[in-house]
Design an enzyme around this catalytic site. Structure first.
Site, PDB file in Angstrom:
ATOM      1  N   GLY A 258       0.826  -1.205   0.000  1.00 46.77           N
ATOM      2  CA  GLY A 258       0.000   0.000   0.000  1.00 46.77           C
ATOM      3  C   GLY A 258       0.858   1.252   0.000  1.00 46.77           C
ATOM      4  O   GLY A 258       0.650   2.188  -0.768  1.00 46.77           O
ATOM      5  N   MET A 260       5.048   2.790   1.698  1.00 47.27           N
ATOM      6  CA  MET A 260       6.300   2.449   2.384  1.00 47.27           C
ATOM      7  C   MET A 260       6.857   3.693   3.048  1.00 47.27           C
ATOM      8  O   MET A 260       6.995   4.743   2.423  1.00 47.27           O
ATOM      9  CB  MET A 260       7.299   1.871   1.369  1.00 47.27           C
ATOM     10  CG  MET A 260       8.678   1.617   1.942  1.00 47.27           C
ATOM     11  SD  MET A 260       8.663   0.375   3.266  1.00 47.27           S
ATOM     12  CE  MET A 260      10.030   0.948   4.277  1.00 47.27           C
ATOM     13  N   GLU A 295       1.860   5.790   7.759  1.00 46.39           N
ATOM     14  CA  GLU A 295       3.247   5.962   7.312  1.00 46.39           C
ATOM     15  C   GLU A 295       3.942   7.072   8.101  1.00 46.39           C
ATOM     16  O   GLU A 295       5.125   6.964   8.421  1.00 46.39           O
ATOM     17  CB  GLU A 295       3.301   6.254   5.814  1.00 46.39           C
ATOM     18  CG  GLU A 295       2.643   5.190   4.930  1.00 46.39           C
ATOM     19  CD  GLU A 295       3.119   3.778   5.211  1.00 46.39           C
ATOM     20  OE1 GLU A 295       4.298   3.603   5.576  1.00 46.39           O
ATOM     21  OE2 GLU A 295       2.296   2.838   5.080  1.00 46.39           O
TER      22      GLU A 295
HETATM   23 ZN   LIG Z   1       3.553   0.061   8.274  1.00 44.39          ZN
END
Ligand SMILES: [Zn+2]
Length: 832
Positions: A258, A260, A295
């Site tokens: 999804g 990084m 993130e």
């Molecule tokens: Zn993660």
């Protein structure tokens, strides 16, 4: 699996000076890595990681050294004289850019009819070694100085800002500022044609969102606002300011997972970052907001403070998942993020964690290759987040936050293990957290607590066949009347009088489910005092108890009927889920299926009248989101008035359909339309749009077809990367294998295409998704045998072993349920 040696024990890197010349046209790069570090005393050799690199020369402190490749990606460098203390290793080497979506790889896109590319990196978990020789272990933190030579006319992004950019020989040379001490898996760069929007946080961090020119500038706005607000939230919550001067967020056309969390340069799938204000749904915005928060929380949890080794991956991921909701709830209180938590993470976790043989949250990792099978999202992310939330509720929000703040202060730029965190949470709360949490983290599964008039019992909850279990947990009961119940149940059975209105796990913050006597459940449900979360939780627990064979599936029918006046979108997501549990029983019984369709119409009717087909001015976002759930049930009911309306919407053109209901419209039309032209039409629309949102809806739509020939046509497109990107195939596969008309053919496709699958996805953590998703669809004894036979020789691949084993248990559980409850459900439906 054999344990691999940790290379940090013999060489501790301090700084990497990397200079790479990237030759995109020839899919190659070459460069020099100058590594400064400290070797153990009295040795003549240093071992680094290097994979698929051609090493041209190695010097230690300016003197040529010899080298050879060894087991586990080792590059063994041998010096003539004794090494001890600090040394500089200089390595000349070259490598290749491949399509595998890890290491350094191209992302393809089309703009104004021209095929273009970005170059990006993906190093987690152990792919940095594919781009430069290094100690590729999270504990081996060092600073990085990176210089990239690329073609001119591109934007070049790194973890930090460039300190210089010059043109030499018609090449662009970009040098970035030195990074803080960090792990190799967090290093990154992206270059190519990109445009951006920028804003600043109150702490003056420069935040930018980037995308290819195929995406509109307006589609960056929502992400930019979320990113700024999330950093501001975490600055305050963690009490340690965001550690870098900038935070870039880049939407990549090709991306395996999804997103990084590379430090300062977060990369995303386009669908996880871009929101076209004209076409993005409420659900997409919520998804984007949570991914960004996830993130960004990693910039602290994971990047600033990092797990020592991959066995503590959950330290990164469970926390980041919890933090998603914490941040989004603070930024968007109107979204009720904790209800989303209950309907997303809890479902994932409670379903997966009930399968015998599932991993625990914390688990031994001998070799990073094992991570492929350990990255079980339902456990490492969802269950882990539930456990952290349980811990938070157990010690209180303030102590939890205080503990985290002192944890970040002590371990900034360093590495930790679980006990380091427990120590800080214990100190902040005065409770023994290690003792409490270690049981939950290290034991797989979870308990069902049974209430009877004369006592309370815990036992492990299972879905499907299982070995007997004697595990117990320290369970925070969170009773409705806490004065009548113990705070913690840490024995198997406790005899005591229980009031017939008692309810447990109020607030759904602990990782267990409750089974009430039928009369007690009845009393609770009709009490009229249940809030949204209670209603959601109770219904969800019943669907689990059904799957676990502890109550009968037929009981879901009257239970669902109780819920038809419900207006909460969150509760409806569970109603739809529970309704879906019944669908699998009627696949081969037309009359029962007809009755189930009627039931769908009855359940959805009131909200259908209330909400209609399009959003009212100023309506709640909850209602906007609910509309598609309600209309899906109405479409399933096949009422002529509904189908006519759907046909009218479809006829007006795909681009004209309200994105909130687009997927269900396309899917319903595809379901009812025979012939190949509908497939061709939708596939061509899929091919030509650059909107990832529209592609998702088209995928959901096309995969609803029923004819064998239509299905073959779709399956042919599976291996055509110019239509379906590798990153998106899973979605197609899972929809098709769960479509009962397409199941057999899709399963056959998977078997026939296994070599291609292995070539395309082997080495990536998505590889194990194939056996995982196949198991989520297969439902007969012969399919079970076929699954077992087909995967038997593949079980020896570390990345697949656990997934295959769990897959078999999952299929067994489904067959058992269908056989046990099927007749009764069908009879009850037919009699309606
Ligand atoms: Zn993660």
């Amino acid at each position: 699996m054999q344990s691999v040696p940790r290379l940090i024990t013999q060489f501790i890197p301090e700084n990497y000076n990397l200079s790479l010349v990237i030759d995109r046209a020839n899919r190659a790069f070459s460069g020099t890595a100058v590594i400064t570090g400290v070797s153990q005393p009295n040795t003549t050799s240093v071992t680094l990681h290097a994979k698929d690199l051609t090493i041209e020369s190695v010097h230690i402190d300016g003197t040529m050294a010899s080298f050879e490749h060894g087991e586990f990606d080792a590059l063994v460098i041998t010096n003539d004289s004794m090494l001890s203390g600090k040394h500089i290793i200089t390595i000349g080497y070259s490598g290749t850019i491949t399509d595998s979506m890890h290491g350094m790889y191209p992302c393809k896109f089309e703009h104004d009819g021209v095929q273009k590319e970005l170059i990006a990196t993906q190093f987690e978990s152990h792919h940095a070694r594919e781009v430069f020789p290094c100690i590729d272990e999270p504990e081996a933190k060092a600073t990085f100085d990176v210089t990239l030579t690329t073609e001119t006319g591109v934007t070049v992004l790194g973890n930090l800002h460039p300190t210089s950019q010059t043109t030499e020989d018609n090449k662009l040379v970009t040098t970035f500022a030195t990074t803080p001490r960090m792990s190799t898996y967090l290093l990154a760069w992206v270059y190519g044609e990109l445009h951006s929007k920028t804003a600043h946080t109150s702490g003056d961090v420069e935040v930018s969102v980037w995308a290819t020119p195929a995406q509109s500038p307006e589609s960056l706005d929502f992400a930019l606002e979320q990113a700024v607000k999330s950093i501001e939230f975490f600055d305050e919550y963690f009490g340690v300011p965001y550690p870098l001067p900038k935070s870039d967020h880049v939407a990549l056309p090709d991306f395996s997972s999804g997103a990084m969390e590379n430090w300062g340069l977060i990369t995303y799938r386009e669908v996880a970052l871009l929101a076209d204000p004209k076409t993005t749904t409420v659900a997409s915005k919520q998804y984007i907001a949570t991914v960004i928060a996830h993130e960004l929380s990693h910039q602290w949890f994971g990047n600033l403070v990092t797990m020592k080794w991959w066995n503590n991956l959950w330290l990164n991921e469970s926390f980041a998942t919890l933090m998603e909701y914490l941040a989004v709830d603070a930024i968007h209180p109107e979204w009720n993020a904790w209800l989303d938590f209950a309907s997303n993470e809890s479902i994932l976790a409670l379903r997966r964690d009930a399968i015998d043989g599932v991993q625990s949250v914390q688990v031994d990792v001998n070799h990073p290759d094992e991570i492929a099978s350990l990255f079980d999202g339902a456990i490492v992310y969802a269950k882990g987040a539930r456990l952290m939330r349980m811990c938070q509720a157990y010690i209180g929000h303030e102590a939890f936050q205080k503990g985290l703040q002192s944890y970040f202060t002590e371990f900034a730029y360093a590495n930790t293990e679980a006990d380091d965190l427990w120590k800080h949470l214990s100190a902040a709360s005065g409770k023994d957290i290690a003792n409490f949490m270690n049981t939950w983290i290290s034991q797989s599964g979870y308990p069902v607590v049974t209430l009877t008039p004369d006592g309370v019992t815990q036992e492990q909850f299972f879905i499907g066949p299982h070995e007997p279990s004697t595990q117990i947990w320290p369970i925070p009961l969170n009773a409705e009347s806490p004065e009548d119940m113990p705070a913690l149940l840490d024995v198997r059975k406790l005899a005591m009088p229980i009031a017939d209105t008692e309810r447990l796990n109020v607030g759904d913050t602990a990782h267990f489910i409750t089974q009430y006597p039928a009369s007690q459940l009845e009393a609770i449900l009709s009490s009229g005092t249940l809030n949204e979360l209670d209603r959601l939780q109770l219904l969800h627990e019943q669907t689990l108890l059904v799957r676990g064979g502890r109550i009968r599936s037929v009981e879901l029918i009257p239970l669902l009927e109780r819920y038809k006046d419900e207006t909460s979108e969150h509760v409806w997501s569970i109603i739809a889920l529970a309704f879906g549990e019944l669908k699998k029983f009627v696949e081969t019984d037309e009359l029962a299926e007809q009755k189930l369709r009627t039931l769908a119409g009855e359940l959805a009717e009131a909200n259908y009248r209330r909400l209609g087909w399009s959003a009212q001015v100023g309506e709640l976002e909850d209602d906007t989101k609910l509309r598609s759930t309600i209309l899906s049930l109405m479409a399933y009911s096949q009422q002529p008035e509904v189908l006519t309306h759907i046909d009218g919407l479809y006829a007006s053109g795909i681009e004209q359909i309200d994105p909130e209901i687009r997927a269900l419209v396309i899917s319903n039309v595809a379901y009812r339309t025979p012939g190949n032209s509908i497939v061709d039409e939708l596939l061509s629309a899929y091919h030509s749009t650059s909107s990832a949102d529209l592609q998702q809806d088209l995928c959901a739509g096309i995969t609803s077809v029923r004819e064998a020939e239509q299905i073959s046509r779709i399956l042919q497109a599976f291996t055509d990367k110019s239509t379906i990107r590798s990153q998106d195939l899973f979605r197609w596969f899972v929809y098709m294998i769960r479509n009962r008309y397409a199941r057999e053919q899709t399963w056959q496709w998977m078997k026939d295409s296994w070599d291609w699958i292995e070539q395309t996805y082997g080495g990536d953590k998505s590889y194990s998704d194939f056996p995982r998703y196949a198991a989520s669809g297969l439902a007969t004894n012969s399919q079970r045998t076929d699954y077992k036979d087909f995967f038997a020789p593949k079980r020896s691949q570390t990345a697949l072993t656990r997934t295959i084993d769990l897959g078999l248990v999952e299929i067994d559980g489904r067959i058992e349920l269908l056989e046990r409850d099927g007749d009764e459900v069908r009879t009850r439906l037919r009699e309606r």
